[in-house]
Scaffold this motif. Structure first.
Motif, PDB file in Angstrom:
ATOM      1  N   TYR A 374       0.860  -1.188   0.000  1.00 50.39           N
ATOM      2  CA  TYR A 374       0.000   0.000   0.000  1.00 50.39           C
ATOM      3  C   TYR A 374       0.893   1.234   0.000  1.00 50.39           C
ATOM      4  CZ  TYR A 374      -3.906   3.033   1.493  1.00 50.39           C
ATOM      5  OH  TYR A 374      -4.875   4.004   1.577  1.00 50.39           O
ATOM      6  N   HIS A 375       0.954   1.951  -1.115  1.00 51.88           N
ATOM      7  CA  HIS A 375       1.959   2.990  -1.294  1.00 51.88           C
ATOM      8  C   HIS A 375       1.826   4.162  -0.330  1.00 51.88           C
ATOM      9  CE1 HIS A 375      -1.382   4.740  -3.544  1.00 51.88           C
ATOM     10  NE2 HIS A 375      -0.767   5.893  -3.481  1.00 51.88           N
ATOM     11  N   LEU A 376       0.638   4.377   0.213  1.00 48.12           N
ATOM     12  CA  LEU A 376       0.469   5.519   1.117  1.00 48.12           C
ATOM     13  C   LEU A 376       1.173   5.323   2.458  1.00 48.12           C
ATOM     14  CD1 LEU A 376      -3.218   6.617   0.464  1.00 48.12           C
ATOM     15  CD2 LEU A 376      -1.105   7.571  -0.445  1.00 48.12           C
ATOM     16  N   VAL A 380       3.456   8.325   3.651  1.00 46.90           N
ATOM     17  CA  VAL A 380       3.229   9.062   4.900  1.00 46.90           C
ATOM     18  C   VAL A 380       4.491   9.045   5.757  1.00 46.90           C
ATOM     19  CG1 VAL A 380       1.980   9.018   7.097  1.00 46.90           C
ATOM     20  CG2 VAL A 380       0.735   8.724   4.946  1.00 46.90           C
ATOM     21  N   ARG A 381       5.129   7.888   5.831  1.00 48.38           N
ATOM     22  CA  ARG A 381       6.357   7.789   6.636  1.00 48.38           C
ATOM     23  C   ARG A 381       7.433   8.715   6.070  1.00 48.38           C
ATOM     24  NH1 ARG A 381      11.041   4.791   7.888  1.00 48.38           N
ATOM     25  NH2 ARG A 381      11.164   4.403  10.137  1.00 48.38           N
ATOM     26  N   GLY A 382       7.529   8.772   4.736  1.00 48.68           N
ATOM     27  CA  GLY A 382       8.495   9.676   4.126  1.00 48.68           C
ATOM     28  C   GLY A 382       8.214  11.124   4.473  1.00 48.68           C
ATOM     29  N   ASP A 383       6.954  11.500   4.496  1.00 48.63           N
ATOM     30  CA  ASP A 383       6.577  12.869   4.834  1.00 48.63           C
ATOM     31  C   ASP A 383       6.983  13.200   6.276  1.00 48.63           C
ATOM     32  OD1 ASP A 383       4.880  15.370   4.198  1.00 48.63           O
ATOM     33  OD2 ASP A 383       4.014  14.633   6.070  1.00 48.63           O
ATOM     34  N   ALA A 402       6.909   5.075  -4.592  1.00 44.57           N
ATOM     35  CA  ALA A 402       6.783   5.240  -6.050  1.00 44.57           C
ATOM     36  C   ALA A 402       6.763   3.896  -6.765  1.00 44.57           C
ATOM     37  CB  ALA A 402       7.933   6.095  -6.575  1.00 44.57           C
ATOM     38  N   THR A 403       7.473   2.915  -6.228  1.00 43.59           N
ATOM     39  CA  THR A 403       7.470   1.586  -6.858  1.00 43.59           C
ATOM     40  C   THR A 403       6.180   0.827  -6.589  1.00 43.59           C
ATOM     41  OG1 THR A 403       8.482   0.462  -4.936  1.00 43.59           O
ATOM     42  CG2 THR A 403       9.973   1.448  -6.564  1.00 43.59           C
ATOM     43  N   GLN A 404       5.403   1.262  -5.593  1.00 38.91           N
ATOM     44  CA  GLN A 404       4.198   0.519  -5.205  1.00 38.91           C
ATOM     45  C   GLN A 404       2.924   1.075  -5.826  1.00 38.91           C
ATOM     46  OE1 GLN A 404       4.244   0.508  -0.905  1.00 38.91           O
ATOM     47  NE2 GLN A 404       5.840  -1.062  -0.785  1.00 38.91           N
ATOM     48  N   THR A 405       2.937   2.334  -6.239  1.00 41.80           N
ATOM     49  CA  THR A 405       1.731   2.891  -6.851  1.00 41.80           C
ATOM     50  C   THR A 405       1.653   2.495  -8.315  1.00 41.80           C
ATOM     51  OG1 THR A 405       0.475   4.904  -7.299  1.00 41.80           O
ATOM     52  CG2 THR A 405       2.864   5.076  -7.449  1.00 41.80           C
ATOM     53  N   HIS A 406       0.425   2.346  -8.817  1.00 46.52           N
ATOM     54  CA  HIS A 406       0.209   2.026 -10.217  1.00 46.52           C
ATOM     55  C   HIS A 406      -0.335   3.230 -10.988  1.00 46.52           C
ATOM     56  CE1 HIS A 406       0.883  -2.353  -9.853  1.00 46.52           C
ATOM     57  NE2 HIS A 406       0.420  -2.167  -8.635  1.00 46.52           N
ATOM     58  N   ASN A 407      -0.399   4.367 -10.306  1.00 47.29           N
ATOM     59  CA  ASN A 407      -0.876   5.588 -10.954  1.00 47.29           C
ATOM     60  C   ASN A 407       0.325   6.425 -11.372  1.00 47.29           C
ATOM     61  OD1 ASN A 407      -1.752   8.611 -10.849  1.00 47.29           O
ATOM     62  ND2 ASN A 407      -3.649   7.454 -11.098  1.00 47.29           N
ATOM     63  N   ALA A 408       0.407   6.750 -12.647  1.00 44.82           N
ATOM     64  CA  ALA A 408       1.566   7.454 -13.180  1.00 44.82           C
ATOM     65  C   ALA A 408       1.744   8.831 -12.545  1.00 44.82           C
ATOM     66  CB  ALA A 408       1.439   7.591 -14.696  1.00 44.82           C
TER      67      ALA A 408
END
Length: 424
Positions: A374-376, A380-383, A402-408
């Motif tokens: 789950y990319h969020l 969130v941790r990065g933020d 970025a590697t986990q999201t499928h939205n460009a």
């Protein structure tokens, strides 16, 4: 040279026609399936006939050109094939007589402000049919997202945080179960309607979420899905005015939809909440949301609507009442425990108490099976790490997200945030 130029022109026209077909079908598929289901009384067969119409368009439009009313063309083609199918089966003779006027209606249903008209909407019939008690809750939601939202199996799997093969099997079995049980294509009444309401609300909620933050593709927002979900929520509110959670869901979607114009930039790039131009927020939808919230209760959708209302009431991002939002997420967590809700609560706590207070809450979610991939979570941790001045760790988290999201669009935003950590 002339021949080569002509071939290039034809190839361009064919490509444009194919793109138009894909776009129109994505928008109109739910209405086509609903209209055909009224004829064949089988959602599985209706979906196949809708696909047949799509194939016919792919064969004809590149040569004949895109018709003036492409949606109506697809609807008419699918209905004509449905009628032919019904006529070939003597057992459906009486059903053919019953549909009467529907056989010549080739235009997709249009939205009306009159709730009495929308109650007869084929889309509403379809969503209640797909949410029949003969199916499990998971199957109802997956099937309706497939039929109403036009989502792919992969997109549905991500919406449910479930394995793709599992979702695919749910959809196949759901169609078979509805056909076997001969479920009527209708809006139920009385106790039966109330029993299906929770699933219907869940499905509308998931459809809107997919439109609000697309799980895949090149666009962050898919407005057509949001519009369908919002319209269905309004219809339900008119249909069931004494159900508080119906109004809670309607309020939530009105508030969320109000922010859509500000969520993307001129080129479709995502705009974070803190950077959004609040003058672009739709004040009419916000007023509708407030009205619906006054009729809502204390259920999960009503609490989420109250959270959304906190955002809309803040004139500036700095004015947001994050303490109240964190409290509301706490109440929501107590009512419907979920790692995603806990992640959102952690974000609110980070804004009201600082990132150091929220980081342990986020770290505690690292081993949650439902958040695997789950990319969020890494986002969130990065933020939080970036705000704490731990740039190298933040960069790694943004790159992982970025590697986990499928939205460009989301991927691009996350990589930009990672690069910013490097520069800092």
């Amino acid at each position: 040279m002339t021949g080569a130029s002509s071939e290039a022109t034809q190839a361009t026209q064919a490509t444009q026609a194919t793109q138009a077909i894909e776009t129109v079908f994505r928008i109109e598929s739910a209405r086509i399936i609903a209209g055909v289901t009224r004829i064949v009384r089988d959602v599985g067969i209706a979906e196949e006939l809708a696909q047949d119409a799509l194939v016919a368009a792919l064969e004809q439009w590149p040569e004949s050109g895109v018709p003036d009313k492409p949606g109506a063309w697809l609807m008419a083609t699918a209905k004509h094939r449905a009628i032919d199918l019904v006529r070939r089966k003597e057992t459906y003779a009486r059903k053919l007589a019953e549909v009467g006027r529907a056989l010549t209606d080739t235009s997709p249903p249009e939205y009306s402000e009159d709730p009495a008209e929308d109650i007869d909407d084929d889309l509403l019939r379809l969503i209640f049919t797909a949410c029949h008690p003969v199916l499990s809750t998971e199957a109802r939601a997956a099937l309706t997202l497939r039929l109403l939202g036009g989502l792919t199996t992969q997109e549905i799997a991500r919406a449910f945080l479930a394995p793709e093969p599992t979702v695919a099997q749910r959809i196949v079995r759901a169609k078979r179960a509805l056909a076997k049980a001969d479920v009527p294509f209708e809006v139920p009444y009385g106790a039966d309607r109330a029993a299906r309401l929770a699933s219907v609300l869940e499905v509308i909620y998931l459809i809107f979420n997919e439109g609000y933050s697309a799980t895949a593709g090149d666009d962050l927002v898919r407005p057509a899905l949001c519009e369908d979900a919002l319209r269905l929520a309004r219809v339900l509110a008119g249909l069931m005015p004494k159900e508080p959670e119906v109004h809670g869901l309607a309020a939530l979607l009105e508030f969320q939809a109000s922010r859509i114009p500000a969520r993307t930039g001129a080129d479709g790039e995502p705009v974070l909440l803190a950077d959004q131009n609040r003058a672009k927020w739709n004040r009419l939808l916000i007023r509708r949301g407030v009205e619906a919230l006054h009729r809502a209760g204390h259920g999960p959708y009503s609490l989420q609507a109250a959270i959304a209302a906190c955002h809309t009431q803040a004139v500036r991002y700095e004015d947001t009442d994050w303490a109240t939002i964190a409290t509301l997420y706490g109440r929501l967590m107590a009512l419907t425990p979920s790692p995603v809700i806990e992640l959102n609560r952690a974000v609110a706590i980070s804004m009201s108490q600082g990132p150091a207070a929220a980081l342990p809450l986020v770290d505690a979610l690292a081993d949650e099976p439902a958040l695997k991939g789950y990319h969020l979570l890494p986002s969130v941790r990065g933020d939080l790490l970036e705000r704490l001045g731990r740039a190298a760790e933040a960069r790694a988290e943004f790159e992982r997200a970025a590697t986990q999201t499928h939205n460009a669009r989301e991927r691009q935003l996350l990589l930009e945030r990672a690069a910013r950590c490097v520069s800092e």
